[in-house]
Design an enzyme around this catalytic site. Structure first.
Site, mmCIF file in Angstrom:
data_model
loop_
_atom_site.group_PDB
_atom_site.id
_atom_site.type_symbol
_atom_site.label_atom_id
_atom_site.label_comp_id
_atom_site.label_asym_id
_atom_site.label_seq_id
_atom_site.Cartn_x
_atom_site.Cartn_y
_atom_site.Cartn_z
ATOM 1 C CE1 TYR A 119 -2.859 -0.623 4.462
ATOM 2 C CE2 TYR A 119 -3.694 -2.648 5.443
ATOM 3 C CZ TYR A 119 -3.378 -1.891 4.327
ATOM 4 O OH TYR A 119 -3.587 -2.422 3.077
ATOM 5 C CB SER B 237 -0.862 -0.034 1.266
ATOM 6 O OG SER B 237 -1.443 1.227 1.531
#
Lengths: 234, 326
Positions: A165, A152
């Site tokens: 995250y 990501s």
């Protein structure tokens, strides 16, 4: 002339979103698919769709964060399909706030419990590391294989409230880069792919007010990822 | 030699090198790559270890343990034991009461007894998803000489692939990837075959005398060619590899690729056709073990080497130290 063997792909987080799209795209490309996710029912639906495309599938309801589950799930996958040629570490968690129904806003780091950070690292980093270890030795012995880590831009950009995250994806990225260096010359490829923003349930949990029409379809992303896999394995 | 109560830490594994020419010396696994060279071939058994011990109940509801041996024609051969667990050596475990036609029950699975070959050896046919049950409630076969229960990940080699082995092909346990990559960097060809390594002990003397039973193997074309064309030494990692290669080999040194099965028992009478050496655990100084290694070196040299290993503190049995005979 040796006939090319059907490739076997193992995909985590395969019951929905990008994982599901990867499973169906892999089947369309002639691969057999081992599907991993925590809940059996949606996973069986995807497995049925793979079989409807004429490929073998096995649905493995396992939690990649659980260390006791890794060798059992790989054993069942290989018993059903044969050795794994491609591993896609796609399963990931935003944290307990993303799993809540309805999802809760993600907290800033000062409000993040240490145990919640640990849980995110277990699912997003340590689980993929264990799973990679369980299949990679066999790939290196055969001289061929691919491990794709779905990452990501939260791994490289410092977005507030994306601490657990984002840092877990940064760790997964770096692990992948070091794997790749250590495996130079073995015929096995390890790399990360940032799929960009997609119209999935995970995205909706993280950013509920996003304009869904501006997001990529997971099916399009899945096709690009598998084209990349096929190119590297050729 | 003492069987260590704990599994030897991989980096501490001692390696006793026994040269067929007549001498032996001590080193460690880290010394293995320097012992082989560019024309040599190392063959490993890439079978993953199944959690082959299943606790269940017999037809009367009494607790039993089934230890799978291998599949043949849709039926599984297995040892069956009565109540108890791995802390009790198999020779002291009670027998189970089993008759042909009995249905044994496990979590999510049943097994019908198709044949009873002895008090402990049966053939069963499973009804249900065997691998699902094995991997959810099965446990790896344990070793009574160790004080801690082994987890499934502890009994896998670093290259484990197809889940065919019911007990770990343990000679390969100390082989880490740093060794395999170093071997490849030295030009050693490292290749694999898959052999359904079987159980080493049933606790029934008459049965143990028959071990190993018929076990299946699969030799990839690339491995068969590498062994056949080797200009240097062919070193097998474990007796399972020796048995597969020697069973598939012809007198002219050719090796038949593909699937097969073997009941080959190695002994000093066996003249190896294609295998020049092997990496093996240091097992009991029993007749059968010496007989097995006796295909490669003289019993006199083996006894001297083992006496030295005893004095030097080598750990015997599975998950202990190892020897390289070549």
């Amino acid at each position: 002339m040796e006939i090319p063997m059907t490739k076997n792909i193992l995909i985590t987080g395969a019951s929905r979103g990008l994982g599901r799209a990867l499973a169906l795209a892999a089947a369309d490309r002639g691969m057999n698919v081992a599907l991993v996710a925590r809940r059996e029912a949606p996973l069986e639906d995807v497995a049925a769709a793979v079989r409807a495309r004429g490929r073998k599938a096995i649905a493995l309801a396992h939690d990649v964060a659980d260390k006791h589950t890794v060798y059992p799930l790989v054993g069942r996958a290989v018993a059903a399909l044969g050795p794994i040629d491609v591993l896609v570490n796609n399963a990931s968690t935003l944290g307990p706030w993303g799993e809540a129904k309805p999802p809760r806003p993600m907290p800033i780091l000062l409000d993040t419990a240490c145990e919640d950070l640990e849980a995110v690292l277990q699912t997003n980093v340590v689980g993929p590391f264990r799973l990679t270890k369980a299949v990679l030795g066999a790939m290196v012995l055969r001289g061929s294989g691919a491990v794709v880590n779905i990452t990501s831009d939260a791994a490289v950009s410092a977005y507030p409230a994306w601490g657990p995250y984002g840092s877990s994806k940064a760790a997964l990225d770096q692990l992948g880069r070091i794997w790749a260096e250590e495996l130079q010359g073995t015929g096995v490829h390890v790399w990360s792919i940032d799929p960009g923003e997609m119209d999935t349930a995970m995205h909706a949990a993280a950013i509920p007010n996003a304009d869904r029409s501006a997001l990529q379809r997971p099916e399009d992303v899945a096709s690009r990822i598998l084209a990349d896999v096929e190119r590297r394995l050729a | 030699m003492i069987a260590a109560r704990r599994a030897r830490a991989l980096d501490e594994t001692k390696l006793l090198v026994i040269e067929r020419a007549g001498r032996f010396f001590d080193t460690t696994m880290d010394g293995l790559p320097s012992l082989l060279g560019p024309e040599d071939v190392l063959v490993v058994n890439d079978a993953a270890t199944l959690p082959a011990s299943l606790k269940g109940r017999d037809a009367r509801g009494a607790p039993i343990e089934l230890r799978l041996l291998g599949e043949l024609d849709g039926a599984w051969r297995a040892f069956v034991l009565g109540d108890g667990d791995w802390h009790t050596p198999t020779e002291f475990r009670p027998n189970a009461r089993i008759a042909v036609g009995d249905v044994l029950s496990f979590d999510g699975l049943t097994a019908r007894v198709a044949q009873r070959e002895s008090d402990r050896l049966v053939r069963v046919r499973f009804d249900g998803d065997l691998y699902r049950t094995l991997y959810s409630v099965g446990r790896p076969v344990q070793y009574a000489h160790l004080e801690h229960e082994l987890d499934l990940w502890t009994v896998q080699t670093a290259y484990a692939t197809r889940p065919w082995a019911v007990e770990m092909p343990s000679a390969g346990r100390p082989l880490q990837w740093k060794h395999l990559l170093a071997l490849r960097a030295r030009g050693v060809k490292v290749c694999a075959l898959t052999h359904a390594a079987g159980l080493s002990s049933s606790g029934e003397a008459a049965l143990d005398a028959k071990l190993p039973l018929r076990e299946r193997y699969d030799i990839p074309l690339e491995t068969a060619r590498a062994v056949q064309q080797a200009r240097g030494r062919v070193v097998a990692v474990g007796t399972s590899v020796v048995r597969a290669l020697e069973s598939a080999a012809s007198d002219d040194g050719s090796v038949r690729p593909g699937e097969g099965s073997t009941e080959l028992v190695l002994s000093p009478r066996h003249r190896p056709k294609v295998v020049d050496g092997l990496l093996s655990g240091l097992h009991d100084e029993t007749a059968s073990h010496f007989s097995l290694l006796g295909a490669f070196v003289s019993t006199a040299l083996l006894r001297d080497a083992y006496a030295h290993a005893d004095r030097a503190g080598y750990a015997s049995h599975e998950l202990g130290d190892v020897c390289l005979i070549y």
